[in-house]
Design a protein around this motif. Sequence first.
Motif, PDB file in Angstrom:
ATOM      1  N   ALA A 136       0.841  -1.195   0.000  1.00  0.00           N
ATOM      2  CA  ALA A 136       0.000   0.000   0.000  1.00  0.00           C
ATOM      3  C   ALA A 136       0.877   1.246   0.000  1.00  0.00           C
ATOM      4  CB  ALA A 136      -0.908   0.002   1.236  1.00  0.00           C
ATOM      5  N   THR A 145      -5.872   3.891   3.218  1.00  0.00           N
ATOM      6  CA  THR A 145      -5.308   2.650   3.750  1.00  0.00           C
ATOM      7  C   THR A 145      -5.866   2.338   5.136  1.00  0.00           C
ATOM      8  OG1 THR A 145      -3.271   3.108   2.520  1.00  0.00           O
ATOM      9  CG2 THR A 145      -3.161   1.439   4.250  1.00  0.00           C
ATOM     10  N   TRP A 213      -6.775   2.734  -5.630  1.00  0.00           N
ATOM     11  CA  TRP A 213      -6.607   2.289  -4.240  1.00  0.00           C
ATOM     12  C   TRP A 213      -7.677   2.920  -3.355  1.00  0.00           C
ATOM     13  CZ3 TRP A 213      -3.931  -1.292  -1.754  1.00  0.00           C
ATOM     14  CH2 TRP A 213      -3.817  -1.189  -0.368  1.00  0.00           C
TER      15      TRP A 213
END
Length: 244
Positions: A136, A145, A213
Amino acid sequence: MASTTPNTAAPQAPTALPIETLKNDTARLYTHIHPLLVLSMYAYKFQDIVADPVPALLSTLAPLAVLQILYVAVCLPPTSGAVQTEKKKAGDKKRAAGAKTESGLGGKIVPAFLSLALTAIASAPLLTALLVLFGAPATTHHAHTLLAGAHIALLSTLPLVYVHGVNGETWRCIVAGLLPVDEVYGGLVGTLLGAWLGAVPIPLDWDREWQKWPVTIVTGAYAGYVVGKLIGGTMLKGKQIKFD
């Protein structure tokens, strides 16, 4: 003459029993409805998560926590503080299960909220750190995250804490894969595998919004949780993970 050679074989870890859902109609029904509710909630928010992950994932945390608390309180026995072993007599198991089933609301809701607190304090930061270790972004997307780690923790860890507590021996067995598979342990394994497989589409040059992401990671975690919970509670129940 019988041999007097001492047995030098390493002692085996205690064999635990798979977790059984509570023996009442409500628990039997809700344990099957619960995965559908979790997936439906995520599907409803998916477009928002793709468009703007941080506020969408943040707003989804509370509903997920409610669903998980409801699941453990309705369907699962709260922790006895230790690993159950096969050496327990059948009568002892039945009496223990009956006592847990008949416990009052406080005996279920209080452990559920304590499990939520431990998940938020310990598991979510640990899983967030693992996400960083597995690739990440380390210098950017911190909120993304952290929220991904929180969702993975609620899916995988809260039910485990509720049924197993914080007993060190039990958690060593969990990490080592020594517990028999059940719907709770299956949910953990499925969530982690799903999140790991969810990283596969990210580097592909498809130029899709949903590849950013951590959309695919969280989506994989949700799908893996549902599959792991269902398989762990049915065809693989009672089996152990073998590392050959």
